[in-house]
Motif scaffolding. Sequence first.
Motif, PDB file in Angstrom:
ATOM      1  N   GLU A 145       0.832  -1.208   0.000  1.00 30.48           N
ATOM      2  CA  GLU A 145       0.000   0.000   0.000  1.00 30.48           C
ATOM      3  C   GLU A 145       0.870   1.262   0.000  1.00 30.48           C
ATOM      4  O   GLU A 145       0.527   2.264  -0.645  1.00 30.48           O
ATOM      5  N   VAL A 146       1.975   1.207   0.728  1.00 27.99           N
ATOM      6  CA  VAL A 146       2.896   2.345   0.754  1.00 27.99           C
ATOM      7  C   VAL A 146       3.477   2.572  -0.639  1.00 27.99           C
ATOM      8  O   VAL A 146       3.553   3.696  -1.132  1.00 27.99           O
ATOM      9  N   SER A 147       3.896   1.479  -1.268  1.00 25.08           N
ATOM     10  CA  SER A 147       4.436   1.579  -2.620  1.00 25.08           C
ATOM     11  C   SER A 147       3.410   2.152  -3.585  1.00 25.08           C
ATOM     12  O   SER A 147       3.720   3.002  -4.430  1.00 25.08           O
ATOM     13  N   GLY A 207      -8.952   1.793   9.276  1.00 22.49           N
ATOM     14  CA  GLY A 207      -7.936   2.812   9.026  1.00 22.49           C
ATOM     15  C   GLY A 207      -7.164   2.529   7.747  1.00 22.49           C
ATOM     16  O   GLY A 207      -7.582   1.732   6.906  1.00 22.49           O
ATOM     17  N   LEU A 208      -6.023   3.203   7.583  1.00 23.85           N
ATOM     18  CA  LEU A 208      -5.179   2.980   6.415  1.00 23.85           C
ATOM     19  C   LEU A 208      -4.383   1.692   6.605  1.00 23.85           C
ATOM     20  O   LEU A 208      -3.696   1.520   7.608  1.00 23.85           O
ATOM     21  N   PRO A 209      -4.465   0.760   5.637  1.00 26.76           N
ATOM     22  CA  PRO A 209      -3.827  -0.544   5.817  1.00 26.76           C
ATOM     23  C   PRO A 209      -2.336  -0.524   5.475  1.00 26.76           C
ATOM     24  O   PRO A 209      -1.900   0.172   4.561  1.00 26.76           O
ATOM     25  N   VAL A 210      -1.565  -1.307   6.224  1.00 26.50           N
ATOM     26  CA  VAL A 210      -0.151  -1.575   5.919  1.00 26.50           C
ATOM     27  C   VAL A 210       0.034  -3.079   6.046  1.00 26.50           C
ATOM     28  O   VAL A 210      -0.114  -3.644   7.133  1.00 26.50           O
ATOM     29  N   THR A 211       0.340  -3.733   4.929  1.00 23.70           N
ATOM     30  CA  THR A 211       0.452  -5.187   4.909  1.00 23.70           C
ATOM     31  C   THR A 211       1.906  -5.627   4.987  1.00 23.70           C
ATOM     32  O   THR A 211       2.771  -5.096   4.280  1.00 23.70           O
ATOM     33  N   TYR A 212       2.146  -6.603   5.861  1.00 17.86           N
ATOM     34  CA  TYR A 212       3.458  -7.244   5.964  1.00 17.86           C
ATOM     35  C   TYR A 212       3.315  -8.690   5.502  1.00 17.86           C
ATOM     36  O   TYR A 212       2.476  -9.431   6.013  1.00 17.86           O
ATOM     37  N   ARG A 213       4.121  -9.086   4.521  1.00 13.90           N
ATOM     38  CA  ARG A 213       4.208 -10.482   4.093  1.00 13.90           C
ATOM     39  C   ARG A 213       5.350 -11.113   4.879  1.00 13.90           C
ATOM     40  O   ARG A 213       6.511 -10.806   4.643  1.00 13.90           O
ATOM     41  N   LEU A 214       5.005 -11.973   5.799  1.00 15.06           N
ATOM     42  CA  LEU A 214       5.973 -12.492   6.754  1.00 15.06           C
ATOM     43  C   LEU A 214       6.433 -13.892   6.377  1.00 15.06           C
ATOM     44  O   LEU A 214       5.617 -14.758   6.047  1.00 15.06           O
ATOM     45  N   LEU A 215       7.735 -14.116   6.449  1.00 17.82           N
ATOM     46  CA  LEU A 215       8.311 -15.449   6.346  1.00 17.82           C
ATOM     47  C   LEU A 215       8.847 -15.836   7.724  1.00 17.82           C
ATOM     48  O   LEU A 215       9.612 -15.088   8.331  1.00 17.82           O
ATOM     49  N   THR A 216       8.427 -16.989   8.208  1.00 15.68           N
ATOM     50  CA  THR A 216       8.936 -17.522   9.471  1.00 15.68           C
ATOM     51  C   THR A 216       9.792 -18.741   9.146  1.00 15.68           C
ATOM     52  O   THR A 216       9.314 -19.721   8.584  1.00 15.68           O
ATOM     53  N   TYR A 223      -3.687   2.291  10.487  1.00 16.25           N
ATOM     54  CA  TYR A 223      -3.243   3.547  11.074  1.00 16.25           C
ATOM     55  C   TYR A 223      -4.218   4.656  10.699  1.00 16.25           C
ATOM     56  O   TYR A 223      -4.874   4.590   9.650  1.00 16.25           O
ATOM     57  N   PRO A 224      -4.319   5.684  11.526  1.00 13.41           N
ATOM     58  CA  PRO A 224      -5.348   6.708  11.274  1.00 13.41           C
ATOM     59  C   PRO A 224      -5.082   7.596  10.071  1.00 13.41           C
ATOM     60  O   PRO A 224      -6.021   8.094   9.452  1.00 13.41           O
ATOM     61  N   ASP A 225      -3.798   7.835   9.721  1.00 16.25           N
ATOM     62  CA  ASP A 225      -3.490   8.735   8.613  1.00 16.25           C
ATOM     63  C   ASP A 225      -2.103   8.416   8.070  1.00 16.25           C
ATOM     64  O   ASP A 225      -1.386   7.558   8.594  1.00 16.25           O
ATOM     65  N   LEU A 226      -1.719   9.130   7.004  1.00 20.55           N
ATOM     66  CA  LEU A 226      -0.437   8.871   6.353  1.00 20.55           C
ATOM     67  C   LEU A 226       0.734   9.159   7.281  1.00 20.55           C
ATOM     68  O   LEU A 226       1.740   8.438   7.261  1.00 20.55           O
ATOM     69  N   ALA A 227       0.625  10.190   8.101  1.00 17.13           N
ATOM     70  CA  ALA A 227       1.714  10.500   9.027  1.00 17.13           C
ATOM     71  C   ALA A 227       1.974   9.331   9.972  1.00 17.13           C
ATOM     72  O   ALA A 227       3.129   8.978  10.251  1.00 17.13           O
ATOM     73  N   ALA A 228       0.917   8.701  10.454  1.00 13.47           N
ATOM     74  CA  ALA A 228       1.074   7.560  11.359  1.00 13.47           C
ATOM     75  C   ALA A 228       1.646   6.350  10.623  1.00 13.47           C
ATOM     76  O   ALA A 228       2.466   5.601  11.182  1.00 13.47           O
ATOM     77  N   VAL A 229       1.235   6.159   9.379  1.00 14.03           N
ATOM     78  CA  VAL A 229       1.803   5.073   8.570  1.00 14.03           C
ATOM     79  C   VAL A 229       3.309   5.247   8.445  1.00 14.03           C
ATOM     80  O   VAL A 229       4.096   4.320   8.692  1.00 14.03           O
ATOM     81  N   ARG A 289      -3.710  11.415  -0.875  1.00 23.11           N
ATOM     82  CA  ARG A 289      -4.976  11.190  -1.570  1.00 23.11           C
ATOM     83  C   ARG A 289      -5.064   9.745  -2.090  1.00 23.11           C
ATOM     84  O   ARG A 289      -6.103   9.100  -1.979  1.00 23.11           O
ATOM     85  N   ARG A 290      -3.963   9.246  -2.656  1.00 18.20           N
ATOM     86  CA  ARG A 290      -3.976   7.870  -3.162  1.00 18.20           C
ATOM     87  C   ARG A 290      -4.130   6.867  -2.027  1.00 18.20           C
ATOM     88  O   ARG A 290      -4.816   5.852  -2.165  1.00 18.20           O
ATOM     89  N   TYR A 291      -3.487   7.152  -0.897  1.00 13.90           N
ATOM     90  CA  TYR A 291      -3.617   6.235   0.237  1.00 13.90           C
ATOM     91  C   TYR A 291      -5.035   6.244   0.789  1.00 13.90           C
ATOM     92  O   TYR A 291      -5.577   5.205   1.203  1.00 13.90           O
ATOM     93  N   GLU A 292      -5.667   7.408   0.787  1.00 10.92           N
ATOM     94  CA  GLU A 292      -7.041   7.496   1.282  1.00 10.92           C
ATOM     95  C   GLU A 292      -7.985   6.603   0.476  1.00 10.92           C
ATOM     96  O   GLU A 292      -8.971   6.086   1.012  1.00 10.92           O
ATOM     97  N   ALA A 293      -7.671   6.389  -0.808  1.00 12.62           N
ATOM     98  CA  ALA A 293      -8.507   5.516  -1.638  1.00 12.62           C
ATOM     99  C   ALA A 293      -8.421   4.070  -1.177  1.00 12.62           C
ATOM    100  O   ALA A 293      -9.302   3.262  -1.517  1.00 12.62           O
TER     101      ALA A 293
END
Length: 269
Positions: free
Chosen positions: A165-167, A255-264, A211-217, A245-249
């Motif tokens: 999402e950040v990308s 809230g605003l999603p941030v996905t982590y693809r985790l390898l264990t 997260y609530p907004d881009l600053a928090a992300v 604006r793009r993140y708000e979409a």
Amino acid sequence: MTVATALPRLRPPDSPADWRQRVARAFSRAAPRYARLAVAQCALGEHLWSRLPARADAILDLGCGPGHWSARLAERYGERCAVAGLDLAPGMLEQARRRHGERIRWLCADAAALPLPDADLDLLFSNLALQWCPDLEAVLSELHRVLRPGGRALITTLAPGTLAEVSEAWSRPRRPAALLGFRDGARHASAARLAGFSHVDIEATSRCFHYPDLAAVMASIKGVGAQTARTGARLTRADLVRAARRYEALREPAGLPVTYRLLTLELTR
């Protein structure tokens, strides 16, 4: 958060030594606020806790940061267990010493050149450090070297698709910085077998944080040290507005999603 430093700068430069120096500086600067902002990082580390062996006499926490997991490991296994925490960033180790004292041995070193003798450890624990190591094969070879026969390495690291999402938010009309090229499970499995591990188990999962907004992300990424200073074009206020604006979409009810693809990774010597 300033406009010029809004996006994490994560791609390693050509020189591995320069890259290590930049990473060490970035994480040292973030050390005082790491514990407050590293909510996702701590949550992802719990994937390793259920895999811990019943007993261990010598443990290394690789990429220990301010010592959260080192201290928990020392408490779990008791005074008879020798626990060391290793990090590339001196600032992180200063925080670790201040918070947890000298019961734990603190080491400032590179994961590709561990200051430990052969067959020294029962257990190696590492939460979200391996993705910062440019030479995966060298690091896994070192882990194999310092583990005793039958010893285990328990590792979390990040796979492609992390921070998608950040990308996306920063990708148009131009990408001011590139995200780290995360390595997939097959690459880790191949490197582990090449290093000589007898048993290689890799589990892929996904976790989404909100997260609530881009600053928090960006604080959740940049604020924990996951960025390195790099020269280049400065972002403008318009760039920041477009990214927000793009993140708000992408906003979800939480809230605003941030996905982590985790390898264990669970590797046995």
